[in-house]
Write a protein that holds these residues in place. Structure first.
Motif, mmCIF file in Angstrom:
data_model
loop_
_atom_site.group_PDB
_atom_site.id
_atom_site.type_symbol
_atom_site.label_atom_id
_atom_site.label_comp_id
_atom_site.label_asym_id
_atom_site.label_seq_id
_atom_site.Cartn_x
_atom_site.Cartn_y
_atom_site.Cartn_z
ATOM 1 N N LEU A 1 -3.724 20.035 18.071
ATOM 2 C CA LEU A 1 -2.437 19.584 18.601
ATOM 3 C C LEU A 1 -1.356 19.549 17.522
ATOM 4 N N THR A 2 -1.711 19.083 16.326
ATOM 5 C CA THR A 2 -0.719 19.061 15.249
ATOM 6 C C THR A 2 -0.288 20.478 14.889
ATOM 7 N N GLY A 3 -1.218 21.420 14.949
ATOM 8 C CA GLY A 3 -0.859 22.811 14.699
ATOM 9 C C GLY A 3 0.119 23.344 15.730
ATOM 10 N N LYS A 4 -0.089 22.972 16.987
ATOM 11 C CA LYS A 4 0.823 23.413 18.046
ATOM 12 C C LYS A 4 2.214 22.791 17.884
ATOM 13 N N ILE A 5 2.256 21.534 17.426
ATOM 14 C CA ILE A 5 3.549 20.896 17.194
ATOM 15 C C ILE A 5 4.325 21.657 16.127
ATOM 16 N N GLY A 6 3.632 22.067 15.078
ATOM 17 C CA GLY A 6 4.291 22.793 14.002
ATOM 18 C C GLY A 6 4.836 24.139 14.427
ATOM 19 N N ALA A 7 4.284 24.709 15.507
ATOM 20 C CA ALA A 7 4.724 26.030 15.971
ATOM 21 C C ALA A 7 5.905 25.956 16.937
ATOM 22 N N LEU A 8 6.289 24.754 17.349
ATOM 23 C CA LEU A 8 7.381 24.603 18.313
ATOM 24 C C LEU A 8 8.743 24.801 17.657
ATOM 25 N N PRO A 9 9.767 25.138 18.446
ATOM 26 C CA PRO A 9 11.137 25.171 17.922
ATOM 27 C C PRO A 9 11.551 23.808 17.382
ATOM 28 N N SER A 10 12.591 23.792 16.568
ATOM 29 C CA SER A 10 12.979 22.617 15.789
ATOM 30 C C SER A 10 13.101 21.341 16.614
ATOM 31 N N LEU A 11 13.959 21.340 17.628
ATOM 32 C CA LEU A 11 14.203 20.125 18.398
ATOM 33 C C LEU A 11 12.964 19.702 19.181
ATOM 34 N N GLN A 12 12.261 20.663 19.761
ATOM 35 C CA GLN A 12 11.039 20.349 20.498
ATOM 36 C C GLN A 12 9.962 19.797 19.570
ATOM 37 N N ALA A 13 9.890 20.327 18.361
ATOM 38 C CA ALA A 13 8.904 19.844 17.390
ATOM 39 C C ALA A 13 9.166 18.386 17.033
ATOM 40 N N MET A 14 10.443 18.036 16.884
ATOM 41 C CA MET A 14 10.788 16.654 16.584
ATOM 42 C C MET A 14 10.335 15.729 17.712
ATOM 43 N N GLY A 15 10.663 16.075 18.947
ATOM 44 C CA GLY A 15 10.271 15.243 20.080
ATOM 45 C C GLY A 15 8.769 15.145 20.236
ATOM 46 N N ALA A 16 8.078 16.288 20.099
ATOM 47 C CA ALA A 16 6.625 16.294 20.243
ATOM 48 C C ALA A 16 5.956 15.462 19.156
ATOM 49 N N ALA A 17 6.471 15.544 17.929
ATOM 50 C CA ALA A 17 5.895 14.774 16.826
ATOM 51 C C ALA A 17 6.033 13.275 17.074
ATOM 52 N N LEU A 18 7.170 12.857 17.589
ATOM 53 C CA LEU A 18 7.386 11.434 17.852
ATOM 54 C C LEU A 18 6.489 10.923 18.976
ATOM 55 N N VAL A 19 6.372 11.715 20.045
ATOM 56 C CA VAL A 19 5.516 11.309 21.174
ATOM 57 C C VAL A 19 4.050 11.271 20.744
ATOM 58 N N PHE A 20 3.632 12.290 19.997
ATOM 59 C CA PHE A 20 2.249 12.359 19.531
ATOM 60 C C PHE A 20 1.941 11.189 18.590
ATOM 61 N N ALA A 21 2.883 10.885 17.687
ATOM 62 C CA ALA A 21 2.684 9.769 16.765
ATOM 63 C C ALA A 21 2.570 8.447 17.516
ATOM 64 N N LEU A 22 3.383 8.264 18.541
ATOM 65 C CA LEU A 22 3.320 7.038 19.336
ATOM 66 C C LEU A 22 1.962 6.913 20.023
ATOM 67 N N ALA A 23 1.445 8.026 20.550
ATOM 68 C CA ALA A 23 0.141 7.998 21.214
ATOM 69 C C ALA A 23 -0.969 7.637 20.222
ATOM 70 N N ILE A 24 -0.939 8.227 19.037
ATOM 71 C CA ILE A 24 -1.933 7.917 18.007
ATOM 72 C C ILE A 24 -1.821 6.464 17.574
ATOM 73 N N PHE A 25 -0.603 5.974 17.457
ATOM 74 C CA PHE A 25 -0.379 4.586 17.065
ATOM 75 C C PHE A 25 -0.983 3.625 18.086
ATOM 76 N N VAL A 26 -0.710 3.861 19.358
ATOM 77 C CA VAL A 26 -1.235 2.992 20.415
ATOM 78 C C VAL A 26 -2.767 3.042 20.428
ATOM 79 N N PHE A 27 -3.323 4.240 20.314
ATOM 80 C CA PHE A 27 -4.790 4.368 20.307
ATOM 81 C C PHE A 27 -5.397 3.629 19.110
ATOM 82 N N SER A 28 -4.765 3.746 17.956
ATOM 83 C CA SER A 28 -5.268 3.065 16.757
ATOM 84 C C SER A 28 -5.208 1.556 16.915
#
Length: 374
Positions: A306-333
Motif C-alpha cells: 500500500l505504501t508503494g502504491k501511495i508513492g506512485a500516485l499524483p502529487s495531490l492524491q498522494a498527499m491525501g492517501a498518505a494522510l488517510v493511510f496514516a490515520l488508519a495505522i494510528f487508530v489500529f495501533s
C-alpha cells in the motif's frame, strides 16, 4: 506552576503520535524523495509532521519539572518495549520466515540495550538525568538559565544544521539523549515560568505554521538557490556534502520552532467536555502505539504494498492517501495498545513496577548511606 492534569498537553501527545505515523508513512512511500515544484503536495504532510519527536521531548520537560522522579514509570516503558519486541518478533517470523533462536528470545528482553526502539533507548538517558535537570530548572537563576538554553540551541540546532553531517555538535541529527535532554530543559523552562500563558495560543499556532511553511519552501527552494547563488552551491556541495536532509533532522531550527509552536498552542487549549473521554482513553496509549506501528509498517506485506502504491500516485492524491493511510495505522495501533494495556492491568504490571522501585530505592539509599561514611 500547577500540577493538575493538563488535557491540552494530553491532546498534544495524541496529535504528535499521529504526526509520527504521518512522518513514517511519508518516508516509507517515498514521498520525501520529491524535489520538483509539481510534486509540492507530496512533501506537505511531512513538513507539518517532522516536529513530532521534538514535541514529545518538550512535553517530557513540561510535565516533568517540579514532579517526583519515579523509576517505576521507566520500568513500565521498559515492559512496553519487551511486549512489543515479542509481538513484532512473532510478526517477523510469520511474514518474513525468520527462525527464532534462543539468542533472539534473550534480545527481546533488552529493548534498551539492543536499541530496539531508538526513542526508548535515548529517553532512558534522559530519565536518568531528570533529577539533575529538574534541580537546574528549579534553582538556577532565570536569566542565567535562559541564556544557557539559548546558547545550547544556537550551537546544537542552528550551527549544527549549518555545519551539516561533518558538524561536531550535530547530536546524531537529534537521535540522541543529548538533544532530547536539551528539549526537556526547554519544555521545563516554559512550564516553570509560565511562558505559554504569556505568549498565547494564537502566536503558538502562527509559529508552528510559519516554521512548517518555511521548512516546506526550503525543501524545494534549495535547488534554485544552489543553482543561482555560488555561496549556497559551495555550502551544499562541500559542507552539506550534496544533501539537504538536515531539514528532516530533529535538530533543524524549523523542526524545533514547529515543536515550540505546538507546545505554546496546546498548553493554552482547554478541550471540551465532549472530547475529554477520548483524550483520557487515548493519551496513555500513544507511546505503545508508537513502538508498534513503525516496524509493523516495515514487515507487513500488505502495508508495504500500500505504501508503494501511495508513492506512485499524483502529487495531490498522494498527499491525501498518505494522510488517510496514516490515520488508519494510528487508530489500529491505538487499538493494539489498548489490548496491551488490558494485559498489563491483568498481570498488575504497574504494581510490580512500583514494588521494583521500592526495592531499588532501599538498595540505593543503603549504598548512599554507606558512601557517606567513607
Amino acid at each position: 506552576m500547577k500540577n493538575e492534569r493538563d488535557y491540552g498537553i494530553d491532546l498534544m501527545r495524541i496529535v504528535c503520535a499521529l504526526m509520527v505515523v504521518v512522518h513514517h508513512v511519508s518516508a516509507a512511500s517515498g514521498l520525501l524523495a520529491s524535489s520538483h515544484w509539481n510534486e509540492f503536495f507530496r512533501l506537505v504532510p511531512d513538513a507539518f509532521a517532522v516536529c513530532a519527536v521534538n514535541g514529545f521531548a518538550l512535553i517530557s520537560g513540561y510535565v516533568g519539572v517540579g514532579r517526583r522522579w519515579k523509576p517505576a514509570n521507566w520500568a513500565v516503558l521498559w515492559a512496553d518495549g519487551v511486549f512489543y519486541n515479542f509481538v513484532l518478533l512473532a510478526l517477523e517470523s510469520r511474514y518474513q520466515g525468520n527462525v527464532i533462536g534462543k539468542a533472539d528470545i534473550v534480545r527481546q528482553f533488552l529493548p534498551v540495550t539492543m536499541t530496539s526502539f531508538w526513542y526508548l533507548t535515548m529517553y532512558t538517558g534522559v530519565f536518568v538525568l531528570m533529577p539533575l535537570m529538574n534541580h537546574l530548572l528549579e534553582t538556577m537563576p532565570r536569566r542565567r538559565l535562559a541564556g544557557t538554553l539559548l546558547a545550547m540551541l544556537a550551537l546544537f540546532s542552528a550551527w549544527s544544521s549549518f555545519a551539516g553531517k561533518i558538524g561536531m555538535f550535530s547530536l546524531l541529527g537529534g537521535f540522541s539523549t543529548g538533544w532530547l535532554a536539551i528539549l526537556y530543559l526547554v519544555g521545563g523552562y516554559i512550564r516553570r515560568y509560565d511562558v505559554a500563558a504569556r505568549v498565547g495560543a494564537k502566536k503558538g499556532a502562527a509559529l508552528y505554521v510559519g516554521a512548517a511553511v518555511f521548512n516546506l519552501l526550503l525543501r524545494f527552494g534549495h535547488t534554485y538557490l544552489a543553482e543561482h547563488f555560488a555561496l549556497v552551491h559551495l555550502w551544499e556541495s562541500t559542507i552539506l556534502q550534496g544533501t539537504m536532509d538536515w531539514m528532516d533532522w530533529y535538530i533543524s531550527p524549523s523542526s524545533l520552532l514547529e515543536a515550540l509552536g505546538l507546545l505554546l498552542l496546546f498548553a493554552n487549549l482547554h478541550p471540551s467536555a465532549q472530547l475529554l473521554p477520548y483524550i483520557k482513553w487515548a493519551a496513555p496509549l500513544v507511546f505503545g502505539g508508537y513502538l508498534f506501528h513503525d516496524r509493523f509498517l516495515q514487515i507487513t506485506p500488505v502495508l508495504i504494498e500500500l505504501t508503494g502504491k501511495i508513492g506512485a500516485l499524483p502529487s495531490l492524491q498522494a498527499m491525501g492517501a498518505a494522510l488517510v493511510f496514516a490515520l488508519a495505522i494510528f487508530v489500529f495501533s491505538q487499538l493494539v495498545d489498548f489490548l496491551r494495556a488490558q494485559l498489563f492491568r491483568l498481570f498488575r504490571v504497574n504494581t510490580l513496577a512500583a514494588r521494583w522501585e521500592d526495592a531499588m530505592r532501599r538498595i540505593w539509599n543503603a549504598l548512599l548511606n554507606r558512601l557517606e561514611t567513607v
